[in-house]
Design an enzyme around this catalytic site. Structure first.
Site, PDB file in Angstrom:
ATOM      1  N   ARG A 119      -1.509 -26.024   5.752  1.00  0.00           N
ATOM      2  CA  ARG A 119      -2.060 -24.649   5.704  1.00  0.00           C
ATOM      3  C   ARG A 119      -3.540 -24.674   6.101  1.00  0.00           C
ATOM      4  NH1 ARG A 119      -3.982 -23.434   1.122  1.00  0.00           N
ATOM      5  NH2 ARG A 119      -2.172 -23.977  -0.130  1.00  0.00           N
ATOM      6  N   TYR A 130      -2.806   1.262  16.894  1.00  0.00           N
ATOM      7  CA  TYR A 130      -1.406   0.883  16.677  1.00  0.00           C
ATOM      8  C   TYR A 130      -0.978   1.410  15.301  1.00  0.00           C
ATOM      9  CZ  TYR A 130       2.501  -2.003  15.231  1.00  0.00           C
ATOM     10  OH  TYR A 130       3.705  -2.426  14.736  1.00  0.00           O
ATOM     11  N   ASP A 142      -9.978  -4.980  18.475  1.00  0.00           N
ATOM     12  CA  ASP A 142      -8.601  -5.382  18.750  1.00  0.00           C
ATOM     13  C   ASP A 142      -8.446  -5.377  20.267  1.00  0.00           C
ATOM     14  OD1 ASP A 142      -5.885  -5.463  19.277  1.00  0.00           O
ATOM     15  OD2 ASP A 142      -5.338  -4.337  17.476  1.00  0.00           O
ATOM     16  N   LYS A 187       1.715 -10.318  22.088  1.00  0.00           N
ATOM     17  CA  LYS A 187       1.737  -9.534  23.335  1.00  0.00           C
ATOM     18  C   LYS A 187       1.339 -10.400  24.535  1.00  0.00           C
ATOM     19  CE  LYS A 187       2.360  -6.313  20.253  1.00  0.00           C
ATOM     20  NZ  LYS A 187       3.549  -6.474  19.443  1.00  0.00           N
TER      21      LYS A 187
END
Ligand code: P1T
Length: 391
Positions: free
Chosen positions: A46, A105, A178, A203
């Protein structure tokens, strides 16, 4: 290095034990220690993972992170775009104020309003930043962060990043962009003065619709230190296999973006002239209300580039749009964007259903709005598909 080289070599080095050109997918969840606290820099997956590091270094290099002394130069990968946003919002304390772009979004809007307003006491003002002056009018003594999308999802409004960065600096606010729709090939917010660039790696970065992921990149050492702590403390990291898939996808990002932009520009020009299209928004068209800003801010190889996303309003109502969306074949009717294959969707019913109807109406996310993610197929095949569905 130029971007076309950075996508392939940025932050990459052959694996030291074998010389492997691509990093191995490192699945081990833990790493052996010689004595307590004595190890090779890797303790637990992690906190540190070599495959994730390779991706993080690559995107940091593309976005111009380069924080000296940070293990990945200021890049951080998360389990999804929203996981990266959720971790980023932990930079501010409960009760503090965020100024966000009004068109976002739907999931980003939902995270802020339906989760963090309740759990973090976050106050969010949604502002149409196409005029950056409106940001200053919204600043309060509790404002800490400005959240921008440009081009916005789905109405493709643009925000002048240099102007907003200057406002952020003047008022000591953290500025986050973003950058999902443009990709670092077309637009690099950190170069324009932003503190953090964020991506849904699902994306364009990944580019093949086969991995979900998110990225944050900063060039500020203080923010890199806090994000590194929070990435580990919160734990919504990107796994090794998805890190590998996104890194592999990025190798062709520059060449894919060229074709996305070329195809989209051609399709947009033809759609604009089509009698069944009421209105079209594409940053590369002169008819875009902020075309001059698009030409300045979104560039590919030194030339203006409009990106791969197109938004259209069809003549007629929901039933006409439904018929059109059911009749396309090469364009797949699906959420998401930025993959090699063309996608099309209906934001009011699909990606932006979580935005309340009155807000959708104010933004123009109407029942006749369709959003196209133009892929890298042959443009004539794509056009035939759209034209026959429109007919
Ligand atoms: O889906 P995820 O990887 O969590 O990313 C969320 C996200 C963040 N920012 C922007 C601009 C986005 O477009 C998205 C995800 N968007 C879609 C799934 C979509 O179809 O618009």
């Amino acid at each position: 290095m130029n971007l076309e080289t950075k996508v392939i070599h940025g932050g990459q080095r052959p694996e030291s034990s074998t010389g492997a050109v691509m990093p191995p997918v490192s699945f081990s969840s833990t790493y052996v220690q010689e004595s307590p606290g004595v190890h090779k820099g890797f303790e637990y997956s992690r906190s540190h993972n070599p495959t994730r590091y390779a991706l993080e270094r690559c995107v940091a290099s593309l976005e111009g992170g380069q924080v000296a002394g940070d293990a990945t130069g200021g890049g951080f990968a998360f389990a999804s775009g929203l996981a990266s946003m959720a971790t980023c919002l932990e930079l501010i304390d409960s009760g503090e104020h965020v100024i966000a772009m009004d068109d976002l979004y739907g999931g980003s809007y939902r995270l802020m309003t339906r989760v963090r307003e309740r759990s973090q006491g976050l106050k969010v003002s949604y502002v149409d930043m196409t005029d950056p002056k409106r940001i200053e009018a919204a600043i309060t003594d509790r404002t800490k962060l400005i959240w921008v999308e440009t081009p916005t999802n789905p109405t493709l409004k643009l925000v002048d990043l240099a102007a907003v960065a200057a406002i952020g600096r003047r008022h000591n606010l953290i500025t986050v962009c973003d950058n999902t729709f443009a990709s670092p090939i077309l637009q690099r917010p950190l170069e324009l003065g932003f503190d953090i660039a964020m991506h849904s790696a699902t994306k364009y970065l990944g580019g093949h619709s086969d991995a979900v992921g998110g990225i944050l990149v900063t060039n500020r050492p203080d923010l890199a230190e806090r994000l590194r702590f929070m990435q580990n403390a919160i734990g919504s990291i990107l796994g090794p296999m998805d890190s590998y898939l996104v890194l592999r996808g990025i190798k062709t990002l520059a060449i894919r973006m060229e074709r996305h932009c070329r195809n989209a520009a051609e399709i947009a020009t033809r759609l604009e002239a089509h009698p069944r299209v009421e209105r079209i928004v594409y940053p590369g068209l002169e008819s875009h209300p902020q075309h001059a800003l698009a030409q300045k801010q979104m560039r590919l190889g030194g030339e203006p580039a409009g990106g791969g996303m197109i938004t259209i309003w069809l003549k007629g109502g929901l039933n006409d749009s439904r018929r059109f969306l059911q009749r396309v074949h090469l364009f797949s009717l699906a959420e998401s964007l930025g993959g090699v294959e063309s996608l099309i969707e209906h934001p009011a019913i699909m990606t932006h259903a979580s935005v309340p109807p009155d807000k959708r109406k104010a933004l123009g996310i109407d029942d006749n709005l369709c959003r196209l993610s133009v892929g890298i197929e042959n443009v004539e095949d794509l056009w035939r598909d759209l034209e026959s569905a429109l007919r």
